[in-house]
Design an enzyme around this catalytic site. Structure first.
Site, PDB file in Angstrom:
ATOM      1  N   GLY A  28      18.675 -53.363  -8.444  1.00 16.47           N
ATOM      2  CA  GLY A  28      18.264 -51.771  -8.042  1.00 16.47           C
ATOM      3  C   GLY A  28      16.871 -51.902  -8.232  1.00 16.47           C
ATOM      4  N   CYS A  68       8.139 -26.702 -20.458  1.00 16.64           N
ATOM      5  CA  CYS A  68       7.551 -26.369 -21.576  1.00 16.64           C
ATOM      6  C   CYS A  68       8.334 -27.395 -22.875  1.00 16.64           C
ATOM      7  CB  CYS A  68       8.506 -24.936 -21.832  1.00 16.64           C
ATOM      8  SG  CYS A  68       7.498 -23.760 -20.673  1.00 16.64           S
ATOM      9  N   GLU A  69       7.718 -28.270 -22.936  1.00 18.16           N
ATOM     10  CA  GLU A  69       7.917 -29.416 -23.953  1.00 18.16           C
ATOM     11  C   GLU A  69       6.770 -30.020 -24.213  1.00 18.16           C
ATOM     12  OE1 GLU A  69      11.451 -31.425 -24.492  1.00 18.16           O
ATOM     13  OE2 GLU A  69      12.719 -30.265 -23.241  1.00 18.16           O
TER      14      GLU A  69
END
Ligand code: LLP
Length: 412
Positions: free
Chosen positions: A274, A341-342
């Site tokens: 992949g 928001c982290e």
């Protein structure tokens, strides 16, 4: 396929600023040529040895990418009914498709059998019993492999290593012979191969060769026992270079060494790559929103976030990030962060970066694999567009999501 021409980053012959300006950001851009070249490297390196390159759909399941590979005659490795649906929509051949994964539902097995997939890579006895009963009900015979766990250390990030004894994947190689024997009593399934996959982003492929050796030994035992194993599937896993100086193994070298190891066994050899096919072929384009300096750090705030590319947050993965316009002069040490928001929302940390200003664009490299497919709508952010470049032409192959897309299927 990504290179600076007259100070501007290009994908093949297309100036990436043209795409960013027209499509907006965040936006994934893929080079068709890069994908085709990588797939052909696998296929050609096998030479006249019977083989099937089954592209691992999970790495990038864009219909346009799948369709390109289908036209080359690629096989596919799927892990869900959704991936099978995509393969068929893209014109892929179910007869060249193998179904991997540790938990397949009744509906998925039924869809796979009705579609006529080539092989199930099975991971438990319960799964064999389930496939047998569904195949019986449908009046077909299912071909299967057991995915064995060779207990080989892939030496990669722990979240993407899969071949050790305490992982959820596969069947202990020592228990496999008995399970193949018991499977002979199940009338609607037929053993066709043995499969294994020990992990992903493997930079030294000797553990894959070691696993191949163990699998071959197993196959000899099975064949001596009258179980007609005809193929061996060695999974995916070949790594790519994510940072300057990181040496990735060549696809041709890997397959040549694999041929030396197993080429004389009289088996069809399958692989499920992949990342090594689509990873280097993609970039994520993002726009600089703000620059921000705190007492201890400098931040470059961009419009792409962990919901667009979660690899840095999830695996501490490194992706090179550079400006679309080659910058001369001073550089800054900064974190490149998104609007989510982290604190974990970052694309790069403590990175020496060009002194880019708000309004300019950046490209996050090696984002063609496990990028868009792992994107989410966290913070109600619409997922970005996907663009395919072919020579001097480009087209949007998936449009940016709208706010209406965000609430599709919801009721008040
Ligand atoms: N076959 C099986 C059974 C797999 O589980 C995988 C990947 C592949 C093939 C393809 O492996 P590849 O050639 O791409 O290494 N999200 C992670 C990677 C997860 C890989 C999961 N399995 C990342 O972003 O690094």
């Amino acid at each position: 396929m990504f290179h600076y021409l007259n100070g501007r980053l290009h994908c093949e012959q297309v100036d990436l600023e043209e795409i960013a300006a027209s499509v907006g950001t965040p936006c994934y851009v893929y080079s068709a040529q890069s994908i085709l070249d990588a797939w052909r490297s696998y296929d050609e390196a096998f030479g006249d040895l019977p083989h099937l390159v089954c592209y691992a759909v999970k790495a990038n399941s864009s219909l346009a990418v799948l369709a390109m590979l289908a036209r080359l005659g690629s096989g596919f490795d799927i892990v869900s009914g959704g991936e099978l649906f995509r393969v068929m929509k893209a014109g892929g051949d179910p007869g060249k498709t193998v179904f991997s994964g540790v938990g397949k539902t009744t509906a998925e097995i039924e869809l796979a059998l009705r579609s006529g997939i080539r092989n199930f890579n099975c991971e438990s006895e319960g799964e064999l019993v389930e496939i047998n009963s569904i195949a019986g009900r449908l009046g077909v015979t299912a071909q299967f492999s057991l995915r064995v766990n060779p207990d080989v250390d892939a030496v990669t990030h722990p979240y993407i290593s899969t071949g050790l004894r305490d992982h959820k994947f596969g069947i202990d190689i020592a228990a496999a012979v008995d399970m193949y024997r018991r499977a002979r009593t199940l009338l609607h399934i037929r053993a066709a191969g043995v499969s294994c996959h020990i992990g992903s982003q493997i930079l030294d492929y000797s553990p894959i060769l070691e696993a191949a050796g163990k699998v071959l030994t197993l196959i000899e035992i099975l064949q001596a026992d009258g179980i007609p194993i005809r193929h061996v599937d060695l999974g995916g896993g070949l790594g790519i270079s994510y940072q300057t100086g990181e040496q990735a193994p060549g696809i041709r070298d890997f397959i040549t060494d694999l041929r030396d190891r197993i080429g004389r066994a009289g088996l069809t050899v399958m692989v499920e790559p992949g990342r090594s096919i689509v990873g280097p072929a993609g970039v994520l384009l993002t726009r600089v929103l703000n620059r921000k300096i705190t007492p201890s750090k400098e931040f470059i705030v961009v419009d792409a976030a962990m919901n667009d590319l979660i690899r840095p947050a999830l695996y501490k993965a490194h992706h090179e990030i550079g400006p679309l316009r080659k910058a001369e002069g001073k550089s800054v040490m900064a974190d490149v962060v998104g609007p989510v928001c982290e604190t974990g929302d970052f694309l790069a940390r403590d990175r020496e970066m060009a002194d880019v200003q708000p309004g300019s664009w950046l490209a996050v490299s090696s984002a063609g694999a496990y990028g868009f497919v792992q994107a989410s709508n966290y913070n109600s952010r619409p997922r970005g567009a996907e663009v395919l470049v072919e020579g001097n032409r480009w087209r949007v192959v998936r449009s940016r999501e709208t706010y209406d897309d965000l609430i599709r299927g919801e009721t008040l």
